[in-house]
Design a protein around this motif. Structure first.
Motif, PDB file in Angstrom:
ATOM      1  N   UNK A 299       0.467  -1.355   0.313  1.00 48.38           N
ATOM      2  CA  UNK A 299       0.104  -0.124   0.117  1.00 48.38           C
ATOM      3  C   UNK A 299       0.706   1.149   0.441  1.00 48.38           C
ATOM      4  N   UNK A 300       2.105   0.859   1.034  1.00 50.55           N
ATOM      5  CA  UNK A 300       2.990   2.230   1.206  1.00 50.55           C
ATOM      6  C   UNK A 300       3.367   2.644  -0.528  1.00 50.55           C
ATOM      7  N   UNK A 301       3.678   1.627  -0.779  1.00 47.30           N
ATOM      8  CA  UNK A 301       4.894   1.472  -2.803  1.00 47.30           C
ATOM      9  C   UNK A 301       3.381   2.132  -3.529  1.00 47.30           C
ATOM     10  N   UNK A 302       2.314   1.600  -3.393  1.00 43.66           N
ATOM     11  CA  UNK A 302       1.307   2.197  -4.810  1.00 43.66           C
ATOM     12  C   UNK A 302       0.817   3.617  -4.131  1.00 43.66           C
ATOM     13  N   UNK A 303       0.954   4.104  -2.778  1.00 46.44           N
ATOM     14  CA  UNK A 303       0.809   5.268  -2.490  1.00 46.44           C
ATOM     15  C   UNK A 303       1.417   5.949  -3.374  1.00 46.44           C
ATOM     16  N   UNK A 304       2.959   5.599  -2.603  1.00 44.84           N
ATOM     17  CA  UNK A 304       4.351   6.454  -3.335  1.00 44.84           C
ATOM     18  C   UNK A 304       4.185   6.517  -4.627  1.00 44.84           C
ATOM     19  N   UNK A 305       3.658   5.571  -5.591  1.00 43.65           N
ATOM     20  CA  UNK A 305       3.728   5.549  -6.894  1.00 43.65           C
ATOM     21  C   UNK A 305       3.418   6.606  -7.902  1.00 43.65           C
TER      22      UNK A 305
END
Length: 169
Positions: free
Chosen positions: A31-37
């Motif tokens: 989820x953090x990676x998706x938010x960052x992307x």
């Protein structure tokens, strides 16, 4: 909207994006990676955002599309993640072992069943199976196209009956 205003608005909205990312990924790190992307794509495409429109909806759309693209990429690779303690990536297609005996029996039975068909059904069926179009079969055999279609249909029906042992359940 200036770059600073855009940045501040995204910063305010990122807290409401995180729960959506968690619902999509079911994993806090992903989820953090998706938010960052998502935020990165929003900054890179800032010029495509129309002032006066809903920034939150635009960000949700970017996040959803990014998630879908990443999911499709993972499916295309045909790889799944082993959730054991070792966390190995395993390519599932490498573990398949096939026994060709069953298909050998099936091919033999299919050939026998085709051989049992009457010539006026077998010949159009085999021609169609080999890639001839209906009109080509009709021209070659000098019969109407409707007769060709009917004979192929009857051949399929008879083969289905003769090969009912192989029917999927």
């Amino acid at each position: 909207m200036t770059g600073i205003e855009f940045s501040n608005n995204i910063n305010k909205l990122s807290s409401s994006l995180r729960p959506f990312a968690l619902r999509l990924t079911k994993d806090p790190e992903e989820a953090n990676d998706l938010l960052q992307e998502t935020v990165l794509k929003a900054f890179n495409n800032r010029d495509k955002f129309a002032a006066g429109t809903n920034l939150k909806a635009w960000l949700y759309t970017i996040m959803k599309n990014t998630f879908i693209t990443n999911y499709q990429r993972m499916v295309r690779r045909n790889t799944f993640i082993d959730t054991t303690d070792n966390l190995h990536y395993i390519n599932s297609s490498g573990n398949i072992t096939e026994n060709m005996a069953y298909s050998g029996f099936a091919i033999t039975d299919i050939k026998k069943a085709i051989a049992k068909l009457e010539d006026n059904y077998r010949i159009p069926f085999l021609m169609h199976f080999r890639g001839f179009k209906y009109h080509e079969i009709a021209d070659k055999l000098e019969i109407p196209i409707g007769t060709v279609k009917n004979r192929i249909h009857i051949a399929r029906k008879e083969l289905k009956f003769m090969l009912k042992n192989y029917e999927m359940k």
